[in-house]
Design a protein around this motif. Structure first.
Motif, short mmCIF file in Angstrom:
data_model
loop_
_atom_site.label_atom_id
_atom_site.label_comp_id
_atom_site.label_asym_id
_atom_site.label_seq_id
_atom_site.Cartn_x
_atom_site.Cartn_y
_atom_site.Cartn_z
N GLU A 1 -92.77 -54.66 22.04
CA GLU A 1 -94.00 -54.09 21.53
C GLU A 1 -94.86 -55.20 20.93
N PRO A 2 -96.19 -55.07 21.01
CA PRO A 2 -97.05 -56.06 20.36
C PRO A 2 -96.90 -55.99 18.85
N PHE A 3 -96.91 -57.15 18.19
CA PHE A 3 -96.76 -57.19 16.74
C PHE A 3 -97.99 -56.64 16.06
N ARG A 4 -97.76 -55.79 15.06
CA ARG A 4 -98.86 -55.22 14.29
C ARG A 4 -98.62 -55.47 12.81
N GLU A 5 -99.50 -56.23 12.19
CA GLU A 5 -99.37 -56.58 10.78
C GLU A 5 -99.36 -55.33 9.91
N ASP A 6 -100.13 -54.30 10.29
CA ASP A 6 -100.23 -53.10 9.46
C ASP A 6 -98.95 -52.27 9.46
N LEU A 7 -98.04 -52.56 10.37
CA LEU A 7 -96.77 -51.85 10.42
C LEU A 7 -95.61 -52.72 9.93
N HIS A 8 -95.94 -53.76 9.19
CA HIS A 8 -94.93 -54.69 8.72
C HIS A 8 -94.37 -54.28 7.35
N GLY A 9 -94.80 -53.13 6.85
CA GLY A 9 -94.34 -52.69 5.54
C GLY A 9 -94.83 -53.62 4.45
N GLY B 1 -81.04 -56.36 12.83
CA GLY B 1 -82.35 -56.89 12.48
C GLY B 1 -82.90 -57.79 13.57
N MET B 2 -82.05 -58.61 14.17
CA MET B 2 -82.49 -59.49 15.25
C MET B 2 -82.87 -58.69 16.49
N VAL B 3 -82.13 -57.60 16.74
CA VAL B 3 -82.45 -56.73 17.88
C VAL B 3 -83.87 -56.18 17.72
N ILE B 4 -84.20 -55.72 16.52
CA ILE B 4 -85.53 -55.19 16.25
C ILE B 4 -86.58 -56.27 16.47
N HIS B 5 -86.30 -57.46 15.97
CA HIS B 5 -87.25 -58.57 16.14
C HIS B 5 -87.42 -58.92 17.61
N GLY B 6 -86.30 -59.00 18.34
CA GLY B 6 -86.37 -59.36 19.75
C GLY B 6 -87.14 -58.35 20.57
N ALA B 7 -87.08 -57.10 20.15
CA ALA B 7 -87.81 -56.04 20.86
C ALA B 7 -89.28 -56.01 20.49
N GLY B 8 -89.67 -56.85 19.53
CA GLY B 8 -91.07 -56.89 19.13
C GLY B 8 -91.49 -55.76 18.21
N ARG B 9 -90.49 -55.04 17.66
CA ARG B 9 -90.81 -53.96 16.73
C ARG B 9 -91.02 -54.53 15.33
N PRO B 10 -91.90 -53.93 14.55
CA PRO B 10 -92.13 -54.42 13.18
C PRO B 10 -90.89 -54.27 12.31
N ILE B 11 -90.94 -54.86 11.13
CA ILE B 11 -89.83 -54.83 10.18
C ILE B 11 -89.32 -53.41 10.00
N SER B 12 -87.99 -53.26 10.04
CA SER B 12 -87.35 -51.96 9.87
C SER B 12 -86.22 -52.08 8.86
N ARG B 13 -85.96 -50.97 8.18
CA ARG B 13 -84.84 -50.90 7.26
C ARG B 13 -83.67 -50.19 7.95
N THR B 14 -82.45 -50.57 7.54
CA THR B 14 -81.26 -49.90 8.05
C THR B 14 -81.11 -48.55 7.36
N LEU C 1 -90.85 -49.53 8.88
CA LEU C 1 -91.47 -49.30 7.59
C LEU C 1 -92.92 -48.83 7.74
N LEU C 2 -93.34 -48.04 6.77
CA LEU C 2 -94.74 -47.66 6.68
C LEU C 2 -95.54 -48.77 6.00
N PRO C 3 -96.85 -48.81 6.16
CA PRO C 3 -97.64 -49.84 5.51
C PRO C 3 -97.38 -49.90 4.01
N GLY C 4 -97.03 -51.09 3.52
CA GLY C 4 -96.77 -51.28 2.11
C GLY C 4 -95.43 -50.84 1.63
#
Length: 207
Positions: free
Chosen positions: A4-12, A134-147, A202-205
């Motif tokens: 997925e394209p990186f989106r700053e607004d979805l970086h939490g 966490g690396m899987v999420i990064h490799g897939a291009g998804r924004p920061i996620s929590r477990t 994560l949601l914005p913020g």
């Protein structure tokens, strides 16, 4: 699976941390510290040696303490070329593959990771799998996620001083949710443990 394209607004609320090259001496420092961790749990010297070791450790603390910095400023955890990305918290995994299809790492646990009877402590493996997720999420291009959850099935004893292979991948995506899997194997293919989990974007913020 395409990234997925990186989106700053979805970086939490996370800072966007950039990878760095290791400063001169940092790789050697981390290598020595990892060996020191092994010796801290394995050594059985005389009293005088423990007293001297304590004094030397205190000296190292005194040397580095003036440079204590906020999260994301120091190189630890931001050097992909070093085992565990240069973080002593992480098992010393080496990244072999990280892309939209998944993650593959090699890892060699040592005496520091022993729980009993010279086998890797069961609590170390969730840390490894969580890092892989966490690396899987990064490799897939998804924004920061929590477990949201992480489940581990222990299939056989995990040995130390053996180069093991681990891989992780996204099994399913549902909006903000990514369902992930991972496994850890010995060189002969014996399955040591496998994991599944849920990573929530994560949601914005959101911290």
């Amino acid at each position: 699976m395409s990234a997925e394209p990186f989106r700053e607004d979805l970086h939490g609320g996370f800072p966007v941390l950039q990878p760095v090259s290791p400063p001169p001496g940092f790789a050697a420092f981390v290598t020595s510290m990892r060996r020191l961790q092994d010796l801290a749990v394995a050594a059985a010297p005389d009293d005088a040696t423990w007293i001297e070791a304590a004094a030397r450790a205190a000296g190292l603390v005194e040397l580095l303490e003036p440079y204590d910095a906020p999260e994301g400023v120091g190189p630890a955890g931001r050097v992909p070329e070093l085992p565990g990305t240069g973080s002593l918290l992480m098992p010393p995994y080496v990244i072999e593959q990280i892309d939209a299809e998944g993650v593959a790492v090699s890892v060699r646990f040592t005496r520091f990771h022993v729980g009993g009877n010279m086998a890797v402590h069961g609590g170390v493996l969730p840390l490894l799998f969580d890092s892989i997720f966490g690396m899987v999420i990064h490799g897939a291009g998804r924004p920061i996620s929590r477990t949201a959850f992480l489940h581990v099935d222990y299939r056989s004893v995990t040995p130390i001083d053996t180069t093991l292979s681990a891989r992780g991948w996204i099994r399913e995506v549902d909006g903000r949710k990514a369902f992930v899997n991972a496994e850890l194997r010995q060189p002969d293919g014996t399955l040591c443990a496998e994991a599944n989990g849920l990573m929530v974007r994560l949601l914005p913020g959101q911290p």
